[in-house]
Enzyme design. Structure first.
Site, PDB file in Angstrom:
ATOM      1  N   ASP A   1       0.909   0.465   0.137  1.00 32.84           N
ATOM      2  CA  ASP A   1       2.142   0.354  -0.647  1.00 32.84           C
ATOM      3  C   ASP A   1       2.085   1.152  -1.945  1.00 32.84           C
ATOM      4  O   ASP A   1       2.686   0.773  -2.954  1.00 32.84           O
ATOM      5  CB  ASP A   1       2.469  -1.123  -0.956  1.00 32.84           C
ATOM      6  CG  ASP A   1       2.509  -1.957   0.307  1.00 32.84           C
ATOM      7  OD1 ASP A   1       2.970  -1.428   1.335  1.00 32.84           O
ATOM      8  OD2 ASP A   1       2.090  -3.121   0.265  1.00 32.84           O
TER       9      ASP A   1
ATOM     10  N   HIS B   1       7.169   1.848   4.867  1.00 30.68           N
ATOM     11  CA  HIS B   1       7.293   2.970   3.937  1.00 30.68           C
ATOM     12  C   HIS B   1       8.733   3.064   3.454  1.00 30.68           C
ATOM     13  O   HIS B   1       9.643   3.310   4.244  1.00 30.68           O
ATOM     14  CB  HIS B   1       6.842   4.279   4.624  1.00 30.68           C
ATOM     15  CG  HIS B   1       5.386   4.250   5.003  1.00 30.68           C
ATOM     16  ND1 HIS B   1       4.772   5.239   5.726  1.00 30.68           N
ATOM     17  CD2 HIS B   1       4.404   3.338   4.736  1.00 30.68           C
ATOM     18  CE1 HIS B   1       3.491   4.942   5.888  1.00 30.68           C
ATOM     19  NE2 HIS B   1       3.258   3.786   5.307  1.00 30.68           N
TER      20      HIS B   1
END
Ligand code: GDP
Ligand code: IMO
Ligand code: MG
Length: 462
Positions: free
Chosen positions: A44, A72
């Site tokens: 992340d 994503h």
């Protein structure tokens, strides 16, 4: 739903035809450029944003590892998208999206994702899926959840995304118990194989939970054949596709999913995912030799986060951590779980940059630190209770890492809105100092600085 291959897939078929005369000649030099984007922390970091940015100057974006555990995010003109299996170059219409053989692919999730994007006006064109990618099936997700529950009862849970990743890679290594994307193309083989697997997998599930429902082979095969109708036009030998592209001077962008500290070999084992998320996964996961990967962009946040279990030396389970979570909106893209937040750990980042052979860095979410009076950056670890036992080494092992204490250096914080800065010089002096400190410590240039989630909120350097 049946997707019709776009005219661009003719371009791909011409490259990937399996007739001998269309196999690339190895005497043709590789003239195409190659870049990899990998996360240097626990995921992340903002890889999706960086890949979307760089995809504009590449011909293909290639996923090589992981599965729908990845989330994503990409924000374009205020519109937010979350991608799980589709490569993050999909918003660049001329870019080929390749799902390599190292990915574990949930076919139902992929179709859902393609449909979701289409509903929002994004056509998934130029998709190529490796016939050798292994399938994630519903029983893998069930097994993942059951194992997690079982481990949780003993205080040992990994905190997986429950996307079936571990069980699918286990089956890949087991060989006889796995199905691959290419198996969808052979109906008789698929039926026979699923019939066998259903029995075996039902037993396996019942060994964890005796009340587990039996897997219905006909229902599963029918669903897979339905999915195959949609996916067949995109199934290819992607190793030939990629080598053909490289020899035609096309450029490839490899998209790392998950991140280096979650790499099954180089991360904080056993609190990792089940694939090689670092660049080391590229050769095995695509068929492109590692020596062809010329640029490696390591992506890091200006601080650290982690989702799920496992050691996290610089975690701030306090007001600082809460402030970072609030300002950075640190909740999982895939599971919605609140992310654990803490100070930047440069020991960990430098280790990850070393393992990946990074050539440059992208520093993300700098804006989130605005307003914090004093910034702490971890530059060394103390091992155990001995104040003399200081190291600059990271320990990619959960037990050893749990036994260290982070040692920090303090840097002045910065204030005000940095989200509108578009050049390095527009940033406040303490923010520039923070960036230069990271560059000096890691020994690599920061060529992208992100000051907000949107594609436009970016500073490019060098
Ligand atoms: P990935 O898995 O590495 O692609 O990262 P995620 O998308 O899961 O998480 C990164 C989060 O940060 C997403 O919500 C992005 O939209 C957001 N993001 C990316 N860059 C920035 C930035 O510079 N500032 C802020 N505030 N958010 C960012
Ligand atoms: P992206 O690509 C953050 C973590 C999970 C868990 C561990 C194992 O969005 O950066 P798994 O489901 O893979 O068996 O879970 O790995 N994890 C991630 N954390 N970002 C990710 O991907 C992750 N992929 C897996 O939270 O701790
Ligand atoms: Mg993510």
């Amino acid at each position: 739903m049946r997707l019709s291959p776009s005219p661009e897939t003719n371009f791909m078929s011409s490259l990937t035809s399996t007739t001998p005369q269309n196999a690339p000649s190895l005497s043709d030099p590789i003239t195409g450029n190659t870049t990899a984007v990998v996360g240097l922390q626990w995921g992340d970091e903002g890889k999706g944003k960086v890949i979307d940015l760089l995809a504009g100057s590449h011909d293909a974006v290639v996923r090589y590892n992981g599965g729908a555990n990845a989330g994503h995010s990409i924000v374009i003109d205020g519109q937010r998208f979350a991608l799980h299996l589709i490569p993050s170059g999909v918003f660049r219409p001329d870019t080929v999206s390749v799902i390599g053989n190292g990915v574990v692919l949930d076919p139902f999730k992929l179709i859902e994702e393609i449909e979701g994007l289409r509903e929002r006006g994004v056509e998934v064109k130029n998709l190529a899926i490796s016939s050798r990618a292994h399938l994630v099936l519903p029983y893998h997700k069930l097994e993942d959840a059951m194992l997690e529950d079982r481990l949780a009862a003993r205080g040992l849970s990994i905190g997986t995304t429950k996307r079936g990743i571990g069980p699918a890679y286990s089956d890949k290594a087991n060989r006889a118990t796995s199905l691959r994307v290419g198996d969808l193309l052979d109906t008789d083989y698929l039926r026979a194989k699923v019939a066998n697997l259903a029995e075996y997998k039902t037993d396996a599930l019942r060994s964890i939970d005796p009340s587990a429902e039996a897997i219905e082979p006909k229902r599963l095969t029918d669903a897979l054949l339905d999915a195959a109708e949609t996916l067949t036009p995109f199934i290819e030998d992607t190793a030939y596709l990629l080598h053909g592209m490289l020899r035609k001077g096309k450029s490839l962008l490899f998209e790392g999913a998950n991140a280096t500290l979650l790499d099954v070999d180089h991360g904080t084992y056993p609190f990792v995912t089940s694939s090689n998320c670092s660049v080391l996964g590229i050769p095995a996961g695509t068929g492109v030799p590692g020596a062809e990967v010329k640029q490696v962009v390591g992506v890091l946040k200006a601080y650290s986060t982690r989702v799920g279990g496992g050691p996290f030396p610089t975690e701030q389970d306090n007001e600082v951590g809460d402030q970072i979570r609030r300002q950075g909106n640190e909740y999982g893209t895939t599971t919605g779980r609140p992310r654990r937040c803490g100070w930047l750990d440069l020991v960990a980042v430098r280790y990850a940059a070393m393992v990946n052979g990074c050539t440059s860095l992208s520093l993300m979410l700098l804006d989130v630190l605005s307003g914090i009076e004093e910034l702490q950056v971890c530059t060394r670890y103390q091992i155990g209770d001995d104040p003399e036992a200081i190291t600059g080494r990271f320990f990619p092992d959960a037990n050893r890492l749990a036994g260290i204490s982070p040692l920090y250096e303090s840097l002045p914080g910065f204030h005000g809105d940095v989200t509108k800065a578009r050049s390095f010089d527009e940033l406040p002096a303490p923010a520039r100092q923070y960036i230069e400190f990271i560059e000096d410590f890691v020994g690599l240039p920061i060529s992208i600085i992100s000051v907000g989630p949107d594609r436009s909120q970016t500073i490019r350097r060098g």
